[in-house]
Enzyme design. Sequence first.
Site, PDB file in Angstrom:
ATOM      1  CD  GLU A  73      76.293 -25.909 -59.627  1.00  0.00           C
ATOM      2  OE1 GLU A  73      76.523 -25.254 -58.603  1.00  0.00           O
ATOM      3  OE2 GLU A  73      75.153 -26.286 -59.960  1.00  0.00           O
ATOM      4  CG  ASP A  81      71.558 -22.212 -54.504  1.00  0.00           C
ATOM      5  OD1 ASP A  81      70.880 -22.562 -55.486  1.00  0.00           O
ATOM      6  OD2 ASP A  81      72.712 -22.633 -54.297  1.00  0.00           O
TER       7      ASP A  81
END
Length: 660
Positions: A465, A410
Amino acid sequence: MGAVSLGWRCMAVVLALVAPLFGAEGHDVVSPDGRNRLGIQHIDGKLMYAVYRDGKQLVRPTEISITVDGKKLPGARAIVDVATQSVDRAVEPVVSTIASSLRDHHCQLRISFDEGLVLCLRAYNDGVAFRWELAQEGRRIVVDNEQMALEFKDDVPVYFPVSSREGFISHQESMFEKRLISKTSDLKAGPVPLLVELPGQEYLLVSDVNVEGYPGMWCSGTGDRKLSIVFPRYPGKVELKGDRTLDVVERKGHIAETSGCRSFPWRAFVIGDASTLLTATMLFHLAEESRIEDGAWIKPGKVAWDWWNALNISGVDFRAGVNQETYKHYIDFAAEMGIAYVILDEGWSVPGRDNLLKVVPEIDMPALIAYGRSRQVGVILWMTSAALEANFEKAFEQFAKWQVAGLKIDFMQRDDQVMMDFIYRAAGEAARHRMIVDFHGGSKPAGITRTWPNVLTIESVNGLEQAKWSKRANPEMAVLLPFVRMVVGPMDYTPGAMVNMQEGNFAAVFNRPASMGTRAHQLAMYVVYISPLQMLADSPTRYRANPSSLEFLRRVPVSWDETRVLGAEVGEVVLIARRKGKTWYVGGLTDWSSRDLRVRLDFLSAGKYEMKSWSDGLNADRYGDDISVGEREVDASKELKIHMAPGGGFAAILDPHTAE
């Protein structure tokens, strides 16, 4: 694979079209069906390209060149050779998404200049593409810049990728804002893909492919009917902000430092109607073939995910959180449901770039992974790119000892050459250790999922998200994504919310998240959205409380043998049927408008099918959780009547009758 055909037919078409399009000095390549053309011409010492569809000019003649070591190529240099080729072969992807067998059918034209420079052009039935190639062996070069633009005759609408930050720093979770092309100059430069709406209900999607050892392609408005193509400059100095954000604080004057003997990324244009955008395979065929000799170990699958639902499990005799008992609970849930993986997202290691391998005391990592393996559930570990880079060799050595199944990497936030080098290096090292990869917070796929098929999915999408802190993950965006972002490759949208709200009822709550739209809308995403590593974003507690929805989630595959588009309007509605084995799955999404659709089932084979459907309930327009489950017998002669509530959806499984 079928044989590669070197065809005279394609060459004959090319030569026949040179004169009417560009005159004696022009060169064109034409798709096998004759509809798409990519033309090249020297005008006033400049090399120009143009894109055509059915004889109509889509992209006006615009200069292309590449500047290497201060020298602009090819300039006014004469062409020294032109070679044509026709290819028609079957390709079986290591991981199948649109279909298990794809037809690679294209015509190619290679224009050679002096100094080892080549311009390669291709035309497919679903688009055209070109790239530069350079053969200067034994030397390193600096690419100062690559010149390209998109110029249109009319002031056409464009779905512009709105980036969240200045200076080529972006998670590439673009909001695609529809504007006339002349009205985009006030927007920040955004990373492709970019979608252009053409007359006659057709579209042109622009992207790049094979972005290795090179920066990604971005676009910028000019205030006219033209978009500039720009590239992130090579980083001169990078600083870590906090524990994860790598910001470029100084950039050099060039875009790449690379080998003098290489192919550069493709500049690709997918062309067609809305259905073409959903089934286009050209970008896959342009990507470099797999570097994994035997990919049998690569296992697509669904994932029980902890972070979105904030580890909210209840009715258990332990304190839920980042600890051994909680993750064993997730593993048990995955094993019971036939889910292949669980993710340990942020929190399993001590925060900080240098602490990646320091596991928090609440977790016994070797024991947890061993427990997962005993239940046939693999463990995927989350990490920042900065932490992995700082511990690269030691990290992979430790992950291999632990027998980690995969990595979720990430916070790349860039696609300059340095970061793209890291992405390819990480994918290759993971493959060497037989680990799958999910890249988050960075560049879109751009071909890497074919080259390194252990990279099963990539985020770079305005996904679920966002519902934890905003209204960005709404049905309008959800129904647009398949026609823009998903065209370039798998996207980790992370669907599966079990608390579903209409627009007027929704509020973003970070630790108790819900989705916008209906329950059927969430289920349908598992058919509509391509992701061979597909998340179940909500908690085991919520799934167990919704057994009818869980039944669909347990059964729906993540890779596909065949795809049929049943209905498609860009940004409004999408309805897709996908086949796995002999079973068909149908998924449909609408925006905030309710829909009543009639769909023929003539894609089915002969015989009867048992269809189980998950539709918006009668009250789904006010209570998003309301879902209606039905069963009926159907065959290829039948027609479905589908009602979707505002923000709604439809999902179905069609099983063929088995002989008694």
